[in-house]
Design an enzyme around this catalytic site. Sequence first.
Site, mmCIF file in Angstrom:
data_model
loop_
_atom_site.group_PDB
_atom_site.id
_atom_site.type_symbol
_atom_site.label_atom_id
_atom_site.label_comp_id
_atom_site.label_asym_id
_atom_site.label_seq_id
_atom_site.Cartn_x
_atom_site.Cartn_y
_atom_site.Cartn_z
ATOM 1 N N HIS B 131 -41.927 17.586 30.370
ATOM 2 C CA HIS B 131 -40.470 17.502 30.214
ATOM 3 C C HIS B 131 -39.908 18.809 30.778
ATOM 4 C CE1 HIS B 131 -36.622 17.616 28.005
ATOM 5 N NE2 HIS B 131 -36.790 16.335 27.736
ATOM 6 N N ASP B 208 -46.322 21.073 23.491
ATOM 7 C CA ASP B 208 -44.993 20.502 23.274
ATOM 8 C C ASP B 208 -45.202 19.186 22.534
ATOM 9 O OD1 ASP B 208 -42.715 18.971 23.418
ATOM 10 O OD2 ASP B 208 -42.459 19.119 25.586
ATOM 11 N N GLN B 211 -42.673 14.538 21.182
ATOM 12 C CA GLN B 211 -42.863 13.084 21.083
ATOM 13 C C GLN B 211 -44.070 12.716 20.226
ATOM 14 O OE1 GLN B 211 -40.676 11.041 22.114
ATOM 15 N NE2 GLN B 211 -39.462 12.346 23.476
ATOM 16 N N LYS B 234 -35.898 14.040 16.553
ATOM 17 C CA LYS B 234 -36.698 12.934 17.077
ATOM 18 C C LYS B 234 -37.544 12.303 15.975
ATOM 19 C CE LYS B 234 -36.999 14.808 21.770
ATOM 20 N NZ LYS B 234 -35.985 14.030 22.493
ATOM 21 N N CYS B 372 -35.620 13.614 32.140
ATOM 22 C CA CYS B 372 -35.912 15.055 32.071
ATOM 23 C C CYS B 372 -37.359 15.338 32.458
ATOM 24 C CB CYS B 372 -35.613 15.632 30.691
ATOM 25 S SG CYS B 372 -33.886 15.505 30.256
#
Lengths: 147, 414
Positions: B131, B208, B211, B234, B372
């Site tokens: 991302h 990261d 998600q 999220k 993104c």
Amino acid sequence: MALDTLYKEIVLAHYKNPHNFGHIPEEWTHVEGENPSCGDQFRIGMALEGGVISDIRFEGRGCAVSMSACSLLTEHVKGKTLAEAGRLIEDYLSAMKGEGALTGELAAFSGVCRFPARVVCATLCWEALLRSINARMKEESECVDNG
Amino acid sequence: MMAHPDHMRIDGDAVRGDFPFFAYAEQESPALVYLDNAATTQRPACVLDAVNDFYICHNANIHRGIHRMAEEATAAYEQARADVCSFINAASVSEIIFTRGTTESINLVACSYAGPILGGGCDILLTQMEHHSNLVPWQMLARHNNLRLRFVPVLPDGCLDMDRLDIELRACPGLLALAHVSNVTGCVNPIREIVALAHHHGVPVLVDGAQAVPHLAVDVRELGCDFYAFSAHKMLGPTGVGVLYGREALLAEMPPFLGGGEMIHAVTLDGFTCNELPHKFEAGTPNIAGVIGFGAALAYLKQIGLDAIRAHLAELTGYAWDALSGVEGVRVPWRLSPECGIVSFYMDEVHPHDVAQVADDLRVAIRAGHMCAQPLITAFDLPSVCRASMYLYNTASDIDRLIEALQAARRYFT
């Protein structure tokens, strides 16, 4: 359906069968328009004869609104002088900002203003060509000044 | 709140009752189908109540008042930190730093960890599936510190090229930063294996997890990573709240990120000394209500159970996959991963923005664009894609509505 406000018949027709779409000869004046967030990429080329846009073509890919806006742009500036084309484009861009009204075929884009995220699609190529026209006119006026 | 005693199955329709957003959306006909959860999720009433309750009953600044409200606010804020700590199984609350989101968490590591120690000619290893939030901070640092960025490519099925990762790690880059789960393909990277490999070469790893944490039972100690970043919004929490987990030994050595109140121990006109962890990295008044709301979101997720959510999404993703393959012109350019409810696709001859516009007209919210992750989309030679992303409250009938929308788009444009 609200969709028909955005995708008028003429928009869909130009999307499915864009006018002046195809290979641009290298010797023509060209300019690129890109919107990375949608992946839209266009290249517009014009042939100039005595300050008149004698021919114009575009190539690239984009959504229905950007494709048809570019197709109609080429239709409307073909045969005009750079100054005339510049004024036409400025009027169109102003109308897209809510200043003034679009007439004739271009009125098909008046509904786009109701979809703020899509205004950029309808103006991408118009802004690109205006940049190119302004640059060309500046060059020419400098030639006259120096000449 | 809906109780789910068996922790096995989720009834999307019943869960939806916990979310005021859907009650509001269902006043319109047809009711909104929300399939943009990888961008942000909706919030259950318990989260909204926690935020509201804080402002009504306990509102005060934290860590600095003697009065009772300040103590209550501080206790609630620190309780949320403890909840996060236990949710990802960190060793200590000192390792949990609240930020504005994943993006800020990654920028913090770039500025306070990598910035001071990585200089001229050093490499940072990233992947092609990142991302922009795990790419641009490194591009900025590379420019500033004269670093080189290297990228592990993605295979044609959308998975990371593990052979190339191995080769790149042998060159001992200064840091490896990568996504746990791709926000485009939904591909789950084998982080535990990757961290072991990286550490074998002495390479620290930032993950990261934006998600991943909403879906997978993330255990940072089991993964072994050095830093792990994620966002509250999220996973049913408020916007403007994120987390950076960092190993205490590393955080202790790092200089502060932002300067101001809270991050200091003592200040004179000549200088300052830092507060202890984790406060050293939390300058200024944080999003107190948001953090407290996040604590409520974690409690809710725990009650439903991530296992149950994952099973629900695997079932829905399978259903979506079958249904999508029945729509003329729809293509999924990579292998579908069922775990995290992400399905990205495109339709031949119809631009993704036009697909999303028709879907919106039929009250189906999906995402269209480069997500993104422009380099990944470009690697597959696509201008952009559509993404439907699901969460616990989605149902098979949401997928049916998506399919109707795709068929309508097909009819409209071809």
